[in-house]
Design an enzyme around this catalytic site. Structure first.
Site, mmCIF file in Angstrom:
data_model
loop_
_atom_site.group_PDB
_atom_site.id
_atom_site.type_symbol
_atom_site.label_atom_id
_atom_site.label_comp_id
_atom_site.label_asym_id
_atom_site.label_seq_id
_atom_site.Cartn_x
_atom_site.Cartn_y
_atom_site.Cartn_z
ATOM 1 N N LYS A 9 0.863 -1.317 0.144
ATOM 2 C CA LYS A 9 -0.020 0.126 -0.309
ATOM 3 C C LYS A 9 0.898 1.251 -0.265
ATOM 4 O O LYS A 9 1.972 1.022 0.176
ATOM 5 C CB LYS A 9 -1.283 -0.076 1.233
ATOM 6 N N TYR A 49 -12.571 -2.578 -3.311
ATOM 7 C CA TYR A 49 -13.341 -2.458 -2.030
ATOM 8 C C TYR A 49 -14.173 -2.209 -2.084
ATOM 9 O O TYR A 49 -15.060 -2.044 -0.978
ATOM 10 C CB TYR A 49 -12.507 -1.196 -1.522
ATOM 11 N N ARG A 86 -2.087 -14.507 2.954
ATOM 12 C CA ARG A 86 -2.800 -14.000 4.307
ATOM 13 C C ARG A 86 -1.768 -14.333 5.524
ATOM 14 O O ARG A 86 -1.937 -13.256 6.475
ATOM 15 C CB ARG A 86 -3.770 -13.772 4.062
ATOM 16 N N ARG A 103 2.469 -7.530 8.948
ATOM 17 C CA ARG A 103 2.294 -5.989 9.938
ATOM 18 C C ARG A 103 1.783 -6.173 11.791
ATOM 19 O O ARG A 103 2.441 -5.095 12.033
ATOM 20 C CB ARG A 103 0.481 -6.421 9.852
ATOM 21 N N ASN A 113 -1.832 -0.266 7.264
ATOM 22 C CA ASN A 113 -1.675 -1.308 7.583
ATOM 23 C C ASN A 113 -0.887 -2.544 6.896
ATOM 24 O O ASN A 113 -0.736 -3.415 6.300
ATOM 25 C CB ASN A 113 -2.769 -2.965 8.054
ATOM 26 N N HIS A 116 -1.576 -5.419 1.467
ATOM 27 C CA HIS A 116 -3.126 -5.876 0.871
ATOM 28 C C HIS A 116 -3.044 -7.550 -0.046
ATOM 29 O O HIS A 116 -2.101 -7.368 -0.521
ATOM 30 C CB HIS A 116 -4.358 -5.331 0.086
ATOM 31 N N GLU A 127 -9.359 -9.637 -8.270
ATOM 32 C CA GLU A 127 -8.501 -8.690 -8.317
ATOM 33 C C GLU A 127 -7.638 -8.671 -9.131
ATOM 34 O O GLU A 127 -7.289 -7.270 -10.147
ATOM 35 C CB GLU A 127 -7.838 -8.399 -6.692
HETATM 36 P P1 IDP Z 1 -7.961 -6.765 5.495
HETATM 37 O O1 IDP Z 1 -6.765 -6.424 4.032
HETATM 38 O O2 IDP Z 1 -7.238 -7.834 6.622
HETATM 39 O O3 IDP Z 1 -8.476 -7.664 4.157
HETATM 40 P P2 IDP Z 1 -10.581 -5.567 5.233
HETATM 41 O O4 IDP Z 1 -11.185 -6.424 6.523
HETATM 42 O O5 IDP Z 1 -10.789 -6.552 3.748
HETATM 43 O O6 IDP Z 1 -8.786 -6.364 5.721
HETATM 44 O O7 IDP Z 1 -9.965 -4.479 5.261
HETATM 45 C C1 IDP Z 1 -9.854 -3.502 4.222
HETATM 46 C C2 IDP Z 1 -9.139 -2.703 4.412
HETATM 47 O O8 IDP Z 1 -9.977 -1.423 4.856
HETATM 48 C C3 IDP Z 1 -8.054 -3.388 5.746
HETATM 49 O O9 IDP Z 1 -6.661 -3.571 5.348
HETATM 50 C C4 IDP Z 1 -7.987 -1.902 6.711
HETATM 51 O O10 IDP Z 1 -6.942 -1.299 5.701
HETATM 52 C C5 IDP Z 1 -9.426 -1.588 6.092
HETATM 53 N N1 IDP Z 1 -10.263 -0.651 7.791
HETATM 54 C C6 IDP Z 1 -11.027 -2.097 7.755
HETATM 55 N N2 IDP Z 1 -11.587 -1.979 9.164
HETATM 56 C C7 IDP Z 1 -11.042 -0.686 9.471
HETATM 57 C C8 IDP Z 1 -11.931 0.069 10.394
HETATM 58 O O11 IDP Z 1 -12.013 -0.006 11.145
HETATM 59 N N3 IDP Z 1 -11.387 1.227 10.550
HETATM 60 C C9 IDP Z 1 -10.286 2.164 9.177
HETATM 61 N N4 IDP Z 1 -9.802 1.184 8.405
HETATM 62 C C10 IDP Z 1 -10.141 0.254 8.257
HETATM 63 MG MG MG Z 2 -10.166 -8.009 2.873
#
Ligand code: IDP
Ligand code: MG
Length: 135
Positions: A9, A49, A86, A103, A113, A116, A127
């Site tokens: 990212k 997203y 993952r 992470r 974080n 992705h 994707e």
């Molecule tokens: P992932 O990246 O581990 O698959 P997802 O639940 O798909 O996680 O969420 C996508 C991205 O959205 C996360 O990587 C993070 O950057 C952001 N995100 C997820 N939950 C939150 C939140 O509660 N607040 C702010 N950003 C969030």
């Molecule tokens: Mg995700």
């Protein structure tokens, strides 16, 4: 062989950590089969997203992922490549991600974080199609 989509990212690229992140996947045994440093445009980010479109953080998430270049990658492995990726990424919230994960070792904020990775075989295919339609 089995492929998945990974993005280092914008925060990772800004901090000079794209190489470190790619190297971790390579050392695990995954092969880099496509890569491009690219600033994702807003409509592509919204499509990528779309599962999060109704979440309160969606606008912030799209702002973040489009704020500068991301290192977009496709990795290949023998099986379940999305799962391998993952596991190396660690939990979504870097504060809860285990040491040894990307992470867990490199991040603090949920909103920054670093990486992705597709969350299953269908999202991997989807994707890869969004970001590397000619692959
Ligand atoms: P992932 O990246 O581990 O698959 P997802 O639940 O798909 O996680 O969420 C996508 C991205 O959205 C996360 O990587 C993070 O950057 C952001 N995100 C997820 N939950 C939150 C939140 O509660 N607040 C702010 N950003 C969030
Ligand atoms: Mg995700």
């Amino acid at each position: 062989m089995d492929r998945t989509f990974v993005a280092c990212k914008p925060d990772a690229v800004e901090r000079g950590l794209a190489g470190e992140i790619i190297a971790r996947f390579e050392r695990k045994g995954l092969k880099l089969v496509a890569a491009e440093l690219r600033t994702i445009d807003r409509s592509t980010a919204e499509k990528h997203y779309e599962e999060h479109a109704s979440k309160p953080f969606f606008g912030e998430l799209v702002d973040f992922i489009t704020r500068g270049p991301a290192m977009l990658c496709v990795f290949e492995g023998p099986e379940d490549t999305w799962k391998v990726v993952r596991t190396l990424m660690g939990a979504t919230n870097p504060k809860e991600a285990a040491p040894g994960t990307i992470r867990g070792d490199l991040g603090i904020l949920m909103t920054e974080n670093l990486v992705h990775g597709s969350d299953g075989p269908e999202s991997a295919q989807r994707e890869i199609g969004i970001f590397f339609p000619n692959l």
